[in-house]
Write a protein that holds these residues in place. Structure first.
Motif, PDB file in Angstrom:
ATOM      1  N   ALA A  84       9.622   9.804  -3.495  1.00 52.79           N
ATOM      2  CA  ALA A  84       9.334  10.068  -2.078  1.00 52.79           C
ATOM      3  C   ALA A  84       7.833   9.915  -1.806  1.00 52.79           C
ATOM      4  N   VAL A  85       7.014  10.431  -2.708  1.00 52.17           N
ATOM      5  CA  VAL A  85       5.555  10.337  -2.516  1.00 52.17           C
ATOM      6  C   VAL A  85       5.117   8.874  -2.586  1.00 52.17           C
ATOM      7  N   ALA A  86       5.687   8.123  -3.527  1.00 51.68           N
ATOM      8  CA  ALA A  86       5.309   6.699  -3.668  1.00 51.68           C
ATOM      9  C   ALA A  86       5.626   5.946  -2.371  1.00 51.68           C
ATOM     10  N   LYS A  87       6.764   6.269  -1.752  1.00 45.69           N
ATOM     11  CA  LYS A  87       7.128   5.614  -0.481  1.00 45.69           C
ATOM     12  C   LYS A  87       6.099   5.924   0.600  1.00 45.69           C
ATOM     13  N   THR A  88       5.669   7.182   0.657  1.00 46.17           N
ATOM     14  CA  THR A  88       4.669   7.575   1.667  1.00 46.17           C
ATOM     15  C   THR A  88       3.343   6.855   1.413  1.00 46.17           C
ATOM     16  N   VAL A  89       2.979   6.716   0.130  1.00 40.70           N
ATOM     17  CA  VAL A  89       1.739   6.000  -0.200  1.00 40.70           C
ATOM     18  C   VAL A  89       1.845   4.546   0.282  1.00 40.70           C
ATOM     19  N   ALA A  90       3.018   3.926   0.088  1.00 39.54           N
ATOM     20  CA  ALA A  90       3.217   2.542   0.537  1.00 39.54           C
ATOM     21  C   ALA A  90       3.078   2.447   2.060  1.00 39.54           C
ATOM     22  N   GLN A  91       3.641   3.432   2.758  1.00 39.93           N
ATOM     23  CA  GLN A  91       3.558   3.468   4.239  1.00 39.93           C
ATOM     24  C   GLN A  91       2.097   3.565   4.681  1.00 39.93           C
ATOM     25  N   LEU A  92       1.360   4.441   3.982  1.00 41.12           N
ATOM     26  CA  LEU A  92      -0.052   4.652   4.332  1.00 41.12           C
ATOM     27  C   LEU A  92      -0.836   3.348   4.159  1.00 41.12           C
ATOM     28  N   LEU A  93      -0.620   2.671   3.036  1.00 39.00           N
ATOM     29  CA  LEU A  93      -1.347   1.411   2.805  1.00 39.00           C
ATOM     30  C   LEU A  93      -0.964   0.373   3.854  1.00 39.00           C
ATOM     31  N   ALA A  94       0.321   0.361   4.237  1.00 34.61           N
ATOM     32  CA  ALA A  94       0.787  -0.619   5.216  1.00 34.61           C
ATOM     33  C   ALA A  94       0.058  -0.445   6.555  1.00 34.61           C
ATOM     34  N   GLU A  95      -0.323   0.798   6.875  1.00 32.43           N
ATOM     35  CA  GLU A  95      -1.038   1.057   8.125  1.00 32.43           C
ATOM     36  C   GLU A  95      -2.360   0.281   8.205  1.00 32.43           C
ATOM     37  N   PHE A  96      -2.951   0.008   7.032  1.00 29.73           N
ATOM     38  CA  PHE A  96      -4.247  -0.687   7.039  1.00 29.73           C
ATOM     39  C   PHE A  96      -4.089  -2.210   7.020  1.00 29.73           C
ATOM     40  N   GLY A  97      -2.846  -2.681   6.829  1.00 32.33           N
ATOM     41  CA  GLY A  97      -2.551  -4.111   6.898  1.00 32.33           C
ATOM     42  C   GLY A  97      -3.409  -4.941   5.967  1.00 32.33           C
ATOM     43  N   SER A  98      -3.764  -6.166   6.444  1.00 30.76           N
ATOM     44  CA  SER A  98      -4.472  -7.110   5.571  1.00 30.76           C
ATOM     45  C   SER A  98      -5.951  -6.744   5.408  1.00 30.76           C
ATOM     46  N   ASP A  99      -6.441  -5.732   6.174  1.00 27.32           N
ATOM     47  CA  ASP A  99      -7.853  -5.338   6.063  1.00 27.32           C
ATOM     48  C   ASP A  99      -8.225  -4.914   4.652  1.00 27.32           C
ATOM     49  N   ILE A 100      -7.223  -4.430   3.909  1.00 30.98           N
ATOM     50  CA  ILE A 100      -7.571  -3.883   2.584  1.00 30.98           C
ATOM     51  C   ILE A 100      -7.052  -4.780   1.459  1.00 30.98           C
ATOM     52  N   ASP A 101      -6.640  -6.013   1.806  1.00 26.24           N
ATOM     53  CA  ASP A 101      -6.181  -6.949   0.766  1.00 26.24           C
ATOM     54  C   ASP A 101      -7.271  -7.111  -0.289  1.00 26.24           C
ATOM     55  N   GLY A 102      -6.879  -7.057  -1.535  1.00 25.30           N
ATOM     56  CA  GLY A 102      -7.825  -7.342  -2.624  1.00 25.30           C
ATOM     57  C   GLY A 102      -8.701  -6.165  -3.036  1.00 25.30           C
ATOM     58  N   LEU A 103      -8.685  -5.062  -2.269  1.00 26.06           N
ATOM     59  CA  LEU A 103      -9.528  -3.922  -2.678  1.00 26.06           C
ATOM     60  C   LEU A 103      -8.863  -3.185  -3.841  1.00 26.06           C
TER      61      LEU A 103
END
Ligand code: BGC
Length: 256
Positions: free
Chosen positions: A44-63
């Protein structure tokens, strides 16, 4: 280009993340927070982490991505978990998180991340010798750094003092649960830090966690040899420390 990495802080009540400028230690955009799922199982926590990262979209690609968690973390495997779902014990957490978000992530203990953040950007910046960082929150997190080098997974919140698990006496949550006055809480905290001082002889103590906002109500009353100061990064320390850690590992090519 200035070095940037993404930090995520998994706590008992919230999961927060933001990109961090590693020169200044500042967040480059507002952090985003999601409530920690209940029960706080690894899936469940891993899913929430994925959701959080998705909010930042391509801005954080490669970081590089670093994640803190309130557990012992040994080479990507979570061990003791005092304040999260017991399924985290012996969980291949870094692998699970990496496969759920589709990118490599680096995992570390939340106290360790806070210690790194304070030593490189905060209250212990420029301090030589031994720094002990403690976070007084739901539990007690700890980090020991000697000349800037972290000794990971110290778990000093679970020292047994006078027959008690230390965090069950001196964590900030206990002040609320037992409705302790500042005077009564100071006694508990004094006993805790004098024990740490006797065992480790640090050059500096740094105290974080939400209660450090009220540091003037208790830190000046502690009788210790070493200076004891409030953390500077407050609720961003986990995010900043996690980002720093991920960047270091990516640069050095070392494994978790
Ligand atoms: C956990 C530590 C954690 C601390 C603060 C303790 O109960 O055992 O791993 O760093 O709480 O969250």
């Amino acid at each position: 280009m200035r070095a940037t990495a993404f930090g995520i802080d998994i706590g008992g009540s919230g999961i927060k993340g933001a990109p961090v400028d590693l020169e200044s230690g500042e967040l480059t955009t507002e952090r985003i927070r999601f409530a920690t799922p209940s029960p706080s199982t690894p899936k469940a926590v891993a899913k929430t982490v994925a959701q959080l990262l998705a909010e930042f979209g391509s801005d954080i690609d490669g970081l590089p991505i670093g994640i803190t968690i309130p557990c012992i973390v040994l080479h990507g495997v979570t061990k003791l978990s005092a304040n999260l779902d017991p399924k985290w014990i012996d969980c291949q957490a870094a692998d699970l998180l990496s496969s759920t978000v589709g990118r490599t992530v680096h995992l570390l203990n939340d106290g360790d991340a806070a210690g790194i953040a304070e030593v490189y950007y905060g209250a212990a910046k420029g301090q030589d010798g031994l720094v002990i960082m403690t976070t007084l929150g739901t539990g007690i997190g700890s980090a020991i750094l000697y000349n800037g080098v972290l000794v990971p997974n110290t778990e000093l919140g679970h020292l047994e003092i006078d027959g008690f698990d230390a965090e069950k006496r001196a964590a900030a949550s206990i002040k609320t649960i037992e409705d302790l006055s500042w005077k009564a809480y100071i006694k508990r905290v004094q006993r805790y830090y004098e024990t740490l001082e006797m065992l480790f002889s640090p050059d500096l103590f740094v105290v974080g966690g939400g209660i450090s906002r009220d540091s003037d109500k208790f830190l000046p009353f502690l009788k210790l040899r070493a200076p004891i100061v409030p953390a500077h990064l407050r609720n961003q320390a986990g995010i900043v420390g996690a980002a720093w850690h991920a960047h270091q590992l990516d640069q050095s090519g070392r494994a978790d």
